[in-house]
Design an enzyme around this catalytic site. Structure first.
Site, mmCIF file in Angstrom:
data_model
loop_
_atom_site.group_PDB
_atom_site.id
_atom_site.type_symbol
_atom_site.label_atom_id
_atom_site.label_comp_id
_atom_site.label_asym_id
_atom_site.label_seq_id
_atom_site.Cartn_x
_atom_site.Cartn_y
_atom_site.Cartn_z
ATOM 1 N N HIS A 1 -6.962 -45.642 -131.373
ATOM 2 C CA HIS A 1 -8.337 -45.131 -131.336
ATOM 3 C C HIS A 1 -9.235 -45.979 -132.240
ATOM 4 O O HIS A 1 -10.305 -46.446 -131.820
ATOM 5 C CB HIS A 1 -8.329 -43.664 -131.795
ATOM 6 C CG HIS A 1 -9.676 -43.033 -131.883
ATOM 7 N ND1 HIS A 1 -10.059 -41.989 -131.063
ATOM 8 C CD2 HIS A 1 -10.741 -43.266 -132.705
ATOM 9 C CE1 HIS A 1 -11.291 -41.618 -131.366
ATOM 10 N NE2 HIS A 1 -11.724 -42.382 -132.365
ATOM 11 N N GLU A 2 -8.794 -46.181 -133.479
ATOM 12 C CA GLU A 2 -9.602 -46.957 -134.417
ATOM 13 C C GLU A 2 -9.650 -48.436 -134.038
ATOM 14 O O GLU A 2 -10.672 -49.104 -134.216
ATOM 15 C CB GLU A 2 -9.053 -46.790 -135.841
ATOM 16 C CG GLU A 2 -9.054 -45.356 -136.347
ATOM 17 C CD GLU A 2 -10.410 -44.688 -136.218
ATOM 18 O OE1 GLU A 2 -11.444 -45.379 -136.348
ATOM 19 O OE2 GLU A 2 -10.447 -43.468 -135.981
ATOM 20 N N HIS B 1 -12.360 -48.971 -131.462
ATOM 21 C CA HIS B 1 -13.690 -49.072 -132.083
ATOM 22 C C HIS B 1 -13.902 -50.480 -132.647
ATOM 23 O O HIS B 1 -14.932 -51.112 -132.400
ATOM 24 C CB HIS B 1 -13.815 -48.070 -133.237
ATOM 25 C CG HIS B 1 -14.035 -46.655 -132.820
ATOM 26 N ND1 HIS B 1 -15.004 -46.273 -131.929
ATOM 27 C CD2 HIS B 1 -13.416 -45.501 -133.225
ATOM 28 C CE1 HIS B 1 -14.977 -44.952 -131.774
ATOM 29 N NE2 HIS B 1 -14.017 -44.476 -132.543
#
Length: 266
Positions: free
Chosen positions: A58-59, A62
């Site tokens: 997820h990170e 980003h």
């Protein structure tokens, strides 16, 4: 087109992440084969490790999107190595989401990678950076639920099936919570570039409390009921019954003992 300049070492996969992947693989194998003396421990370790992997991805999503949108500093910060220890706040990014899974069976939006937004031009790019994280949870949920909606469960051991069902529930809750247009969450980050300066100034003071407000609302029984009705409706659409998701959570919480309801065939 933005020129991406990062050193190779900035993009090398972290040994920490490789270790987490190894735990996921070994405990997944133990859950599948029934090799573990205590199946509940294997399910617990498998789901927890896989959940941490999804938080890292997820990170990473980003950061990688930010890199290609103009923020070339994310590499030097270690965000492209998938190392959770490099996040802005490891407690908020990893520890709290894992605690919430153990306590409440809900996918807490984690994380923080610091993106230098001033380096990025274009509202669409800002929106895409914010959307990239929860879209990763959507993709992870699709992978977890694939055996269910493809009707490919023949030969899949019961414990592994339940573990996948619970992991899918975590991914769906994380995606929905992250996409809420609440200050401090990714959903607000998606729409923020399109808001007027006046509205953004009015909303800004609430950003640090957005997630707390969401979880306070989820403690309200009626809201909690509606929220999980939506979650289970989505899971049913993906072929996962409430029996599987509920018993997956019960298998995960092995320390509570055997649930007689979950010993029955669905």
């Amino acid at each position: 087109m933005t020129t991406v300049t990062t050193r190779h070492s900035d993009r090398r996969m972290s040994p920490v992440f490789v270790g987490i992947l190894a735990v996921t693989a070994v405990t997944g194998w133990a859950t599948w084969t029934g090799f573990a003396e205590q199946p509940g421990v294997a399910v617990f370790l498998f789901v927890t490790a896989a959940w941490i992997v999804s938080l890292c991805l997820h990170e990473y999503a980003h950061a990688r999107t930010a890199l290609h949108s103009g923020d070339i500093t994310v590499g030097a910060k270690g965000y492209l190595t998938l190392n959770p220890l490099k996040y802005t706040h490891a407690l908020l990014s990893i520890v709290l989401p894992v605690i919430f899974v153990i306590m409440g069976g809900i996918g807490l939006p984690g994380g923080a990678v610091f993106i230098e937004r001033s380096r990025i031009r274009g509202r669409w790019r800002h929106s895409l950076i914010s959307a990239a994280g929860p879209l990763t949870n959507v993709l992870f949920a699709a992978v977890c639920t694939a055996p269910f909606w493809l009707h490919a469960l023949d030969g899949v051991p019961r414990d592994f099936r339940l573990a996948l069902a619970f992991l899918a529930l975590l991914q769906v809750t994380a995606a929905i919570l992250n996409f809420l247009p609440v200050p401090g969450l990714d959903g607000y980050g998606v729409i923020e570039p399109w808001l007027s300066y006046k509205v953004k100034r009015q909303v800004e003071p609430f950003a640090p409390f957005g997630l707390l407000i969401v979880f306070a609302l989820l403690w309200v029984p009626s809201i909690n009921s509606v929220f999980f009705d939506v979650i289970h409706a989505i899971l049913r659409g993906l072929g996962i019954s409430e029996f599987d998701s509920y018993c997956g959570q019960e298998a995960y919480r092995f320390w509570q003992g055997t649930n007689e309801f979950c010993t029955l065939s669905p």
